[in-house]
Design a protein around this motif. Structure first.
Motif, PDB file in Angstrom:
ATOM      1  N   ILE A  84       0.840  -1.202   0.000  1.00  0.00           N
ATOM      2  CA  ILE A  84       0.000   0.000   0.000  1.00  0.00           C
ATOM      3  C   ILE A  84       0.870   1.246   0.000  1.00  0.00           C
ATOM      4  N   HIS A  85       1.920   1.228   0.813  1.00  0.00           N
ATOM      5  CA  HIS A  85       2.785   2.403   0.905  1.00  0.00           C
ATOM      6  C   HIS A  85       3.559   2.636  -0.396  1.00  0.00           C
ATOM      7  N   ARG A  86       3.964   1.571  -1.054  1.00  0.00           N
ATOM      8  CA  ARG A  86       4.658   1.696  -2.334  1.00  0.00           C
ATOM      9  C   ARG A  86       3.744   2.375  -3.363  1.00  0.00           C
ATOM     10  N   THR A  87       2.474   1.987  -3.370  1.00  0.00           N
ATOM     11  CA  THR A  87       1.502   2.614  -4.264  1.00  0.00           C
ATOM     12  C   THR A  87       1.325   4.089  -3.912  1.00  0.00           C
ATOM     13  N   PHE A  88       1.232   4.377  -2.619  1.00  0.00           N
ATOM     14  CA  PHE A  88       1.084   5.763  -2.158  1.00  0.00           C
ATOM     15  C   PHE A  88       2.282   6.617  -2.589  1.00  0.00           C
ATOM     16  N   CYS A  89       3.485   6.080  -2.449  1.00  0.00           N
ATOM     17  CA  CYS A  89       4.692   6.816  -2.865  1.00  0.00           C
ATOM     18  C   CYS A  89       4.666   7.111  -4.357  1.00  0.00           C
ATOM     19  N   GLY A  90       4.223   6.144  -5.145  1.00  0.00           N
ATOM     20  CA  GLY A  90       4.123   6.352  -6.585  1.00  0.00           C
ATOM     21  C   GLY A  90       3.131   7.447  -6.934  1.00  0.00           C
ATOM     22  N   GLU A  91       1.990   7.456  -6.259  1.00  0.00           N
ATOM     23  CA  GLU A  91       0.984   8.482  -6.512  1.00  0.00           C
ATOM     24  C   GLU A  91       1.476   9.860  -6.080  1.00  0.00           C
ATOM     25  N   MET A  92       2.235   9.917  -5.008  1.00  0.00           N
ATOM     26  CA  MET A  92       2.780  11.202  -4.561  1.00  0.00           C
ATOM     27  C   MET A  92       3.835  11.724  -5.538  1.00  0.00           C
ATOM     28  N   MET A  93       4.619  10.840  -6.134  1.00  0.00           N
ATOM     29  CA  MET A  93       5.602  11.285  -7.117  1.00  0.00           C
ATOM     30  C   MET A  93       4.910  11.755  -8.397  1.00  0.00           C
ATOM     31  N   ILE A  94       3.789  11.149  -8.735  1.00  0.00           N
ATOM     32  CA  ILE A  94       2.999  11.637  -9.865  1.00  0.00           C
ATOM     33  C   ILE A  94       2.504  13.044  -9.560  1.00  0.00           C
ATOM     34  N   ALA A  95       2.069  13.268  -8.321  1.00  0.00           N
ATOM     35  CA  ALA A  95       1.619  14.605  -7.918  1.00  0.00           C
ATOM     36  C   ALA A  95       2.770  15.606  -8.001  1.00  0.00           C
ATOM     37  N   ALA A  96       3.969  15.178  -7.637  1.00  0.00           N
ATOM     38  CA  ALA A  96       5.131  16.073  -7.685  1.00  0.00           C
ATOM     39  C   ALA A  96       5.442  16.516  -9.103  1.00  0.00           C
ATOM     40  N   GLU A  97       5.219  15.641 -10.071  1.00  0.00           N
ATOM     41  CA  GLU A  97       5.525  15.944 -11.454  1.00  0.00           C
ATOM     42  C   GLU A  97       4.389  16.652 -12.175  1.00  0.00           C
ATOM     43  N   ALA A  98       3.226  16.699 -11.544  1.00  0.00           N
ATOM     44  CA  ALA A  98       2.056  17.319 -12.170  1.00  0.00           C
ATOM     45  C   ALA A  98       2.171  18.837 -12.143  1.00  0.00           C
TER      46      ALA A  98
END
Length: 120
Positions: free
Chosen positions: A59-73
């Motif tokens: 779950i945390h790995r998925t959360f980290c991926g989504e947060m990095m997508i937010a960083a690049e948005a």
């Protein structure tokens, strides 16, 4: 001819300075949105079982991926993406953790987000 050459050099140096500044800003943003943690320490803090550790890590790995997508948005889209990532993370963690573990996790997550200047 000298003036033209100096004008070109001045334009190139301004572009390079702008690009360096933009890259520094992107690196700073990426560090703020990097939510990686030591899962073993999180497991010790929350008192997780072995099965919970595996699920929490996924779950945390998925959360980290989504947060990095937010960083690049784009800057305007970041808040909504962070909100969505946090809501999904809390929803999934709610399935895996006990009530007391979830309460501790919620405090840790909110504190981390507040310390990084991100709001839930």
């Amino acid at each position: 001819m000298k003036r033209l050459f100096l004008a070109v050099v001045a334009m190139l140096s301004m572009n390079i300075a702008f690009a360096e500044n933009e890259n520094a800003n992107m690196a700073e943003v990426a560090n703020v949105y990097d939510m990686r943690v030591d899962i073993r320490k999180l497991g010790e803090t929350l008192g997780l079982t072995f099965d919970q550790m595996e699920s929490v890590a996924d779950i945390h790995r998925t959360f980290c991926g989504e947060m990095m997508i937010a960083a690049e948005a784009h800057k305007d889209d970041r808040k909504a993406l962070v909100q969505s990532a946090v809501n999904k993370d809390l929803k999934y963690m709610g399935y895996v953790l006990t009530k007391s573990q979830f309460a501790k996790y919620n405090v840790l997550l909110n504190t981390t987000l507040a310390n990084r200047g991100l709001s839930k």
